[in-house]
Design an enzyme around this catalytic site. Structure first.
Site, PDB file in Angstrom:
ATOM      1  N   GLN A   1      55.546  -5.858  14.244  1.00 48.10           N
ATOM      2  CA  GLN A   1      54.442  -4.994  14.668  1.00 48.10           C
ATOM      3  C   GLN A   1      53.574  -5.688  15.716  1.00 48.10           C
ATOM      4  O   GLN A   1      53.086  -5.052  16.658  1.00 48.10           O
ATOM      5  CB  GLN A   1      53.612  -4.589  13.448  1.00 48.10           C
TER       6      GLN A   1
ATOM      7  N   GLU B   1      60.725   1.949   9.504  1.00 47.78           N
ATOM      8  CA  GLU B   1      61.187   0.725   8.841  1.00 47.78           C
ATOM      9  C   GLU B   1      60.771   0.681   7.380  1.00 47.78           C
ATOM     10  O   GLU B   1      61.558   0.291   6.514  1.00 47.78           O
ATOM     11  CB  GLU B   1      60.633  -0.495   9.592  1.00 47.78           C
TER      12      GLU B   1
ATOM     13  N   GLN C   1      57.396  -7.736   8.176  1.00 46.50           N
ATOM     14  CA  GLN C   1      57.267  -6.631   9.121  1.00 46.50           C
ATOM     15  C   GLN C   1      56.160  -6.838  10.148  1.00 46.50           C
ATOM     16  O   GLN C   1      56.258  -6.360  11.273  1.00 46.50           O
ATOM     17  CB  GLN C   1      57.001  -5.327   8.370  1.00 46.50           C
TER      18      GLN C   1
ATOM     19  N   GLU D   1      54.847 -11.252   4.252  1.00 43.64           N
ATOM     20  CA  GLU D   1      55.725 -10.099   4.542  1.00 43.64           C
ATOM     21  C   GLU D   1      56.191 -10.162   6.000  1.00 43.64           C
ATOM     22  O   GLU D   1      55.435 -10.541   6.891  1.00 43.64           O
ATOM     23  CB  GLU D   1      55.003  -8.783   4.220  1.00 43.64           C
TER      24      GLU D   1
ATOM     25  N   SER E   1      48.386 -10.900   5.304  1.00 47.54           N
ATOM     26  CA  SER E   1      48.888  -9.589   4.887  1.00 47.54           C
ATOM     27  C   SER E   1      48.580  -9.300   3.425  1.00 47.54           C
ATOM     28  O   SER E   1      48.356 -10.226   2.632  1.00 47.54           O
ATOM     29  CB  SER E   1      50.405  -9.505   5.097  1.00 47.54           C
TER      30      SER E   1
ATOM     31  N   CYS F   1      49.342   0.044   8.672  1.00 47.58           N
ATOM     32  CA  CYS F   1      48.737   0.663   7.495  1.00 47.58           C
ATOM     33  C   CYS F   1      47.638  -0.205   6.887  1.00 47.58           C
ATOM     34  O   CYS F   1      46.778   0.287   6.163  1.00 47.58           O
ATOM     35  CB  CYS F   1      49.806   0.976   6.447  1.00 47.58           C
TER      36      CYS F   1
END
Length: 423
Positions: A116, A188, A112, A110, A105, A49
């Site tokens: 990814q 997620e 995640q 973060e 990020s 995103c």
């Protein structure tokens, strides 16, 4: 050459980022198309995103990679030019390490993004577009990210995009215990949103997904309700809070559906957060008076509040990344010598085999064994040192003293130490 070319939350708004996002089911196709178009064998794509990044290994110009990115998505190259960045070799590996460690990020640290990045590597491996160059680079990246996680507090008290979305909801709804939340997607990010809402006492939780089974896995644990995406228009009037994060390439929620839901709600306000890129909720929804629509970019203020507490940890993480880059560069330099070493060994083995064949023929014809072995050793020595000694003599004649010095280092010769004389 390693190249990293991308567009992210720091360089481009969401309406640009969503236009260059890769649908998960098109990544393999995109990787093959990129390798064919650019005449390279190694490539990977990271699409989240907050960023789309292309990683390539081989001789390729960044302008050509940008052109391909635009062509693949049906965009003019000049439309992307102001928003992209391109880094090569050491700068590229440093950037990729920072991305994987969460240092680049929207949410500092973060967790995640590492998953990814691993998925990007796995997808490229499955597509057959990972060779020695990218494989080695990604392994170094994962090692550095692991060190950052284990040796710093960068991930302490994590503030994710999901947490920021729920925090924003709490600012608008003082008591979530009276509200119903509709979550669109079951990945997620939505799982994290659901858990944050559940922990904050949300009255009712509805999860809409393309497959009911996936939504039920989440709602069964959190005592919520699972529905299909096709059920959203019917269930939307119940929702005070709507948070969406899917991989859909087209909007799932349009202005008409939201307008109809507001009428049934008698214009009771709705709070919406669209975390998806491309966006799940049509931008025109924001024109409605009773809707508060936020995108992933709007969450920055909430996230920035937590950033200061992580900046000290980030400084230590930067040092780990610097060490990782230095190690990568040193080992890449060592790898560059592999082809030369291999060719030199093959040359030496070829000379050895020829001289050995001569010696064996001589022995078969009855030649003296000791004399044959002596001749083998002498001939092999002469053949092995012929080319280096010829080149050294020429370098000396040309006054190239640096070649002499390097040769002494390569051959392990120390002229300050006189060889011992035989007794």
């Amino acid at each position: 050459m390693l190249l990293a070319l991308g567009i992210n939350h720091n360089t481009a708004p969401v309406d640009i980022r969503e236009r260059v996002a890769f649908a998960p089911n098109r990544v393999a196709e995109a990787l093959q198309a990129m390798c064919d178009a650019l005449a390279i064998e190694e490539a990977a794509v990271l699409s989240t995103c907050n960023r789309t990044e292309l990683y390539t290994w081989g001789e390729v110009r960044s302008a050509d990679v940008l052109q391909w990115l635009g062509d693949f998505h049906g965009l003019a190259c000049n439309a992307l030019e102001p928003y992209h960045y391109a880094l090569s070799d050491a700068e590229a590996i440093e950037h990729m390490m920072k991305v994987a460690a969460g240092l680049d990020s929207l949410v500092l640290g973060e967790p995640q993004i590492l998953g990814q990045m691993k998925s990007a590597y796995s997808d490229a491996t499955d597509a057959g577009t990972v060779g020695r160059g990218l494989h080695y680079g990604f392994q170094q990246i994962f090692n550095v990210a692991k060190r950052v996680r284990s040796e710093t507090e960068i991930g302490a008290n994590p503030v994710s995009v999901a947490f920021a979305a729920v925090s924003l909801a709490q600012q608008i709804f003082s008591d979530l215990k009276e509200d119903t939340a509709l979550l669109i997607g079951a990945g997620e990010t939505i799982e994290l949103v659901a858990r944050h809402l559940h922990n904050n006492g949300i009255k009712h939780l509805i999860v809409a997904n393309r497959t009911l089974e996936r939504a039920q896995l989440l709602t069964n644990e959190l005592n919520g309700e699972a529905i299909l995406l096709s059920d959203i228009p019917e269930q939307l009037p119940r929702a005070d809070i709507v948070i969406s994060s899917t991989a859909s390439q087209l909007p799932l929620l349009g202005k008409g559906a939201v307008e109809a839901a507001l009428k049934k709600r008698k214009h009771k306000p709705m709070f919406m957060v669209d975390i998806a890129v491309p966006r799940d909720i049509e931008t025109q929804v924001d024109e409605l008076d009773d809707v508060y629509l936020y995108t992933v970019d709007d969450l920055r203020a909430v996230i920035d509040e937590s950033r200061k507490s992580r900046e000290e940890a980030a400084k230590k993480a930067e040092l780990i990344v610097a060490e990782g880059v230095a190690q990568y560069q040193a080992e890449m330099r060592a790898l560059q010598a592999v082809s030369t070493i291999k060719a030199y060994r093959q040359q030496a083995e070829h000379l050895r085999d020829k001289e050995l064949e001569k010696a064996l023929r001589a022995l078969e014809s009855g030649a003296d064994a000791a004399q044959t072995m002596t001749q083998l050793a002498r001939a092999l020595t002469n053949k092995l040192i012929h080319s280096p000694t010829t080149k050294l003599k020429q370098a000396s004649a040309d006054g190239r003293a640096e070649v002499i010095d390097i040769s002494q280092e390569l051959l392990g010769i120390d002229l300050s130490k006189e060889p011992s004389k035989p007794h």
